[in-house]
Structure formats: C-alpha cells, structure tokens
Design a protein around this motif. Structure first.
Motif: not given
Length: 183
Positions: A19-23, A152-154
C-alpha cells in the motif's frame, strides 16, 4: 537490436508493492542465493536500465548509498547506463542517467541502437505505457508465495490483448517461481 525485458517480483495476487511506496517486504520471501545469481546474470546481460520517475528515485536513493554487502549488484546498478522516463522530473543525478519525457519514442529508438538487454524494474505506470505500445520482448516475473490483498498492481491498466509464450519456469528453494514469457 536490443531486447526490452520487464523484470519484477510480484505477489500471487499481482502486486509489485504494498500500500505504501517502496513496501517491498514480500521480496524477502523469495530472496536467496538463486535469485541473487539470477539478478547478477540479468545485470551482466544488460546494457541499459529503464525506470519510471518513482522507481528511479527509490533506486537512486538506495544504490548510491548501498552497503558493501551488495557487492557486484551495486557495481552494475551504479555503472550501467540508465534512462528515466518522466514528465515531471527536471534532472537525473544518478551516474550514467539520461532523462526523457517521451518514454515510448525514446525506448523505441534505443531498442534499435544496441545489442544488449534493456531492463525495466518496478515502474508500474511506465510498464503500462510500454505494454500499450507493444515494446516489450520478454516478461520475467518472480512470483512470491503470498497474497497482499492491497497495494499497487503491476498490470493495473487496461492493456490490449497480447499473447505470450512460456519460455522457462524456475522454481526457487524459497517457494517463489520465476516465469519467463516471450512476446
């Protein structure tokens, strides 16, 4: 002619980050000697790395200060030519980096200019744009044995139908599976 290759670790439910950037905590589920060796083989075959803005910033922050334990990977990440595709960034300071605002045009041109592999790591939005333009020659995915449920889905954008051919499957001792598909 260069090959454009997508490389990502994703979860069973298709997320390349939480959910968080770079998780990217789920990467630890598949990381080990086998994936490290695969990563080095890919970097040795590369003559360029391609990133979207967010991935570029995260990679530059990490690899320019990476611990010595990262060794050979650090050497490749910092020395290989890089292209960052962004409509918002105005400068790219990481060694050997060029900046473009028109990803599709720049990548199309660069594919014609060399013989090595160009890899796209992370970069979900960029991946969608390059997929829509049908620029990828190969998709390489490492499936981490977990469900995130959100993040985030690819492959989140509507991508036109494109058939791919399974080139290789490689189970890892960690429980992950590496899949290679050719276009």
């Amino acid at each position: 002619m260069r090959k454009l290759i997508l490389w990502n670790v994703i979860t069973l439910d298709g997320y390349f980050e939480g959910e968080k950037p770079w998780d990217l905590s789920f990467h630890g589920l598949v990381w080990g000697k086998e994936l490290e060796e695969l990563s080095l083989d890919q970097l040795r075959s590369a003559d360029m790395l391609v990133f979207g803005a967010k991935t570029y910033q995260g990679m530059a922050d990490y690899w320019t200060t990476a611990p010595e334990t990262e060794g050979e990977v650090t050497k490749y990440m910092n020395s290989l030519p890089k292209l960052v595709c962004s409509k918002t960034l105005t400068k790219a300071d990481w060694k050997n980096t060029n900046l473009t605002k028109d990803a599709v045009s720049a990548v199309s041109k660069l594919k014609q200019e060399g013989n090595g592999n160009m890899f796209v790591f992370g970069s979900g939005n960029l991946t969608g744009s390059l997929m829509k333009a049908r620029l990828f020659d190969e998709y390489r995915l490492c499936i981490a044995p977990t469900y995130l449920g959100k993040g985030n889905r690819l492959f989140s954008e509507a991508i036109p139908n494109q058939s791919v051919k399974l080139l290789e499957t490689k189970p890892l001792s960690t429980g992950g599976v590496v899949l290679r598909y050719g276009v």
